[in-house]
Design a protein around this motif. Structure first.
Motif, short mmCIF file in Angstrom:
data_model
loop_
_atom_site.label_atom_id
_atom_site.label_comp_id
_atom_site.label_asym_id
_atom_site.label_seq_id
_atom_site.Cartn_x
_atom_site.Cartn_y
_atom_site.Cartn_z
N ASP A 1 0.81 -1.22 0.00
CA ASP A 1 0.00 0.00 0.00
C ASP A 1 0.84 1.27 0.00
OD1 ASP A 1 -2.21 -1.60 0.10
OD2 ASP A 1 -2.48 -1.43 2.27
N ILE A 2 2.13 1.14 0.22
CA ILE A 2 2.98 2.33 0.34
C ILE A 2 3.03 3.16 -0.93
CG2 ILE A 2 5.38 3.08 0.62
CD1 ILE A 2 5.64 1.11 2.91
N PRO A 3 3.18 2.57 -2.14
CA PRO A 3 3.21 3.42 -3.35
C PRO A 3 1.98 4.30 -3.48
CG PRO A 3 3.97 1.22 -3.88
CD PRO A 3 3.43 1.16 -2.48
N ALA A 4 0.79 3.75 -3.20
CA ALA A 4 -0.43 4.54 -3.31
C ALA A 4 -0.45 5.65 -2.27
CB ALA A 4 -1.65 3.63 -3.13
N MET A 5 0.06 5.35 -1.05
CA MET A 5 0.10 6.36 -0.01
C MET A 5 1.04 7.51 -0.41
SD MET A 5 -1.67 5.63 2.85
CE MET A 5 -0.77 6.33 4.21
N LEU A 6 2.16 7.17 -1.01
CA LEU A 6 3.11 8.20 -1.41
C LEU A 6 2.57 9.08 -2.53
CD1 LEU A 6 6.42 6.10 -1.36
CD2 LEU A 6 5.70 7.82 0.31
N ALA A 7 1.73 8.49 -3.37
CA ALA A 7 1.19 9.24 -4.52
C ALA A 7 -0.13 9.92 -4.23
CB ALA A 7 1.04 8.29 -5.71
N ALA A 8 -0.72 9.66 -3.05
CA ALA A 8 -2.06 10.15 -2.76
C ALA A 8 -2.07 11.63 -2.43
CB ALA A 8 -2.64 9.37 -1.57
N GLY A 9 -3.21 12.25 -2.75
CA GLY A 9 -3.44 13.62 -2.32
C GLY A 9 -3.82 13.65 -0.85
N ASP A 10 -4.09 14.85 -0.35
CA ASP A 10 -4.37 15.01 1.08
C ASP A 10 -5.57 14.19 1.53
OD1 ASP A 10 -2.24 16.68 1.25
OD2 ASP A 10 -3.39 18.55 1.37
N GLU A 11 -6.68 14.27 0.78
CA GLU A 11 -7.90 13.58 1.19
C GLU A 11 -7.71 12.07 1.11
OE1 GLU A 11 -11.53 13.00 2.80
OE2 GLU A 11 -10.44 14.90 2.60
N GLU A 12 -7.14 11.60 0.01
CA GLU A 12 -6.89 10.16 -0.14
C GLU A 12 -5.94 9.66 0.94
OE1 GLU A 12 -5.39 10.32 -4.09
OE2 GLU A 12 -7.25 9.52 -4.97
N HIS A 13 -4.96 10.50 1.26
CA HIS A 13 -3.99 10.12 2.28
C HIS A 13 -4.68 9.95 3.64
CE1 HIS A 13 0.16 9.91 3.84
NE2 HIS A 13 -0.36 10.48 4.92
N ARG A 14 -5.55 10.88 4.00
CA ARG A 14 -6.28 10.80 5.27
C ARG A 14 -7.15 9.54 5.33
NH1 ARG A 14 -6.56 16.47 4.95
NH2 ARG A 14 -8.48 16.33 3.74
N GLU A 15 -7.84 9.27 4.22
CA GLU A 15 -8.71 8.08 4.18
C GLU A 15 -7.89 6.81 4.33
OE1 GLU A 15 -10.81 8.36 0.55
OE2 GLU A 15 -12.17 9.96 1.24
N ALA A 16 -6.75 6.76 3.68
CA ALA A 16 -5.90 5.58 3.78
C ALA A 16 -5.39 5.40 5.20
CB ALA A 16 -4.73 5.70 2.81
#
Length: 251
Positions: free
Chosen positions: A63-78
């Motif tokens: 899941d780390i690649p998606a976390m690194l590429a996520a925007g603020d909202e996506e990052h919070r949800e993750a």
């Protein structure tokens, strides 16, 4: 430029972890110098530090690649999803610790509370630890192969421990563990066992036992009668019961 060892030290991980991150595609492999060694720069330290931080926080590597590429909202949800997963794992670990606390003694392994209460009662009455251990293992076996009888059989067995004559006969069973199978006292104990069976309601008389397949009952009774003297006693008691049933004895 940094070596792989220096990079790992600055980011707070091991060289082996760096190589794993390379293999998983989380951290791009840098070029090599004239000597064939990898050399890392400032961006590698930044990228690796972020990967290590996420990994230590419990984020699965996948899941780390998606976390690194996520925007603020996506990052919070993750992060919230990962937090919920960690909370569930913590609850499970707390449950396991509570179970381990209950299993600090062998008696509690695989047995319901009412069965451990029976064992404690036997110890309180002065029965030998060998006898109690036979009873314990018999109940582990019974719980596994015929769990339906526990609620009916065990209360009956516990109630019988208030009967002085019944307990007296059980004490002789405890002593008989050391007898030879041809000990003359076995006949006397067989008669006492038969009399007790006619005098009180025995656990084996319960409906739950009568409804079990005979082969299941045989598995448990055969294990419990493993001591040579007990085997001889069981055989003698059965023979006496048959004699009484057919009227061939007046003893």
């Amino acid at each position: 430029m940094l070596t792989i060892s220096q990079l790992a030290k600055h980011a707070g991980c091991t060289v082996k972890a760096v190589r794993v991150y390379h293999a998983r595609g989380l951290l791009p492999e840098p070029g090599r110098d004239a000597s064939g060694y990898r050399r890392y720069g400032a961006q590698d330290v930044i990228d690796l530090s972020r990967i290590v931080t996420l990994s230590k926080a419990g984020v699965p590597l996948a899941d780390i690649p998606a976390m690194l590429a996520a925007g603020d909202e996506e990052h919070r949800e993750a992060v919230e999803r990962i937090d919920a997963d960690l909370a569930a794992r913590i609850d499970e670990l707390r449950h396991r610790r509570a179970q381990l606390t209950l299993l600090r003694t062998p008696d509690r392994l695989c047995l319901p509370e009412i069965a451990t209460g029976l064992l404690d009662r036997l110890r309180g009455l002065g029965f030998s630890e060998r006898y109690v251990n036979i009873e314990r293992d018999t109940w582990i076996l019974a719980t596994a192969v015929m769990p339906a009888i526990i609620d009916e059989y065990l209360p009956t067995k516990l109630a019988l421990l208030d009967d002085e004559e019944y307990v007296r006969v059980l004490r002789i069973y405890d002593e008989a563990l050391d007898w030879a199978p041809d000990d003359p006292r076995i006949d006397e104990l067989a008669r006492a066992t038969l009399i007790e069976g006619m005098r009180v309601t025995m656990p084996g008389d319960t409906a739950a036992i009568r409804e079990l397949p005979p082969e299941i009952v045989d598995i448990v009774t055969a294990y419990q009668s493993d001591a040579p003297a007990w085997q001889a006693l069981d055989e003698r008691t059965r023979r006496l019961a048959e004699e009484y049933r057919t009227g061939r004895t007046t003893g």
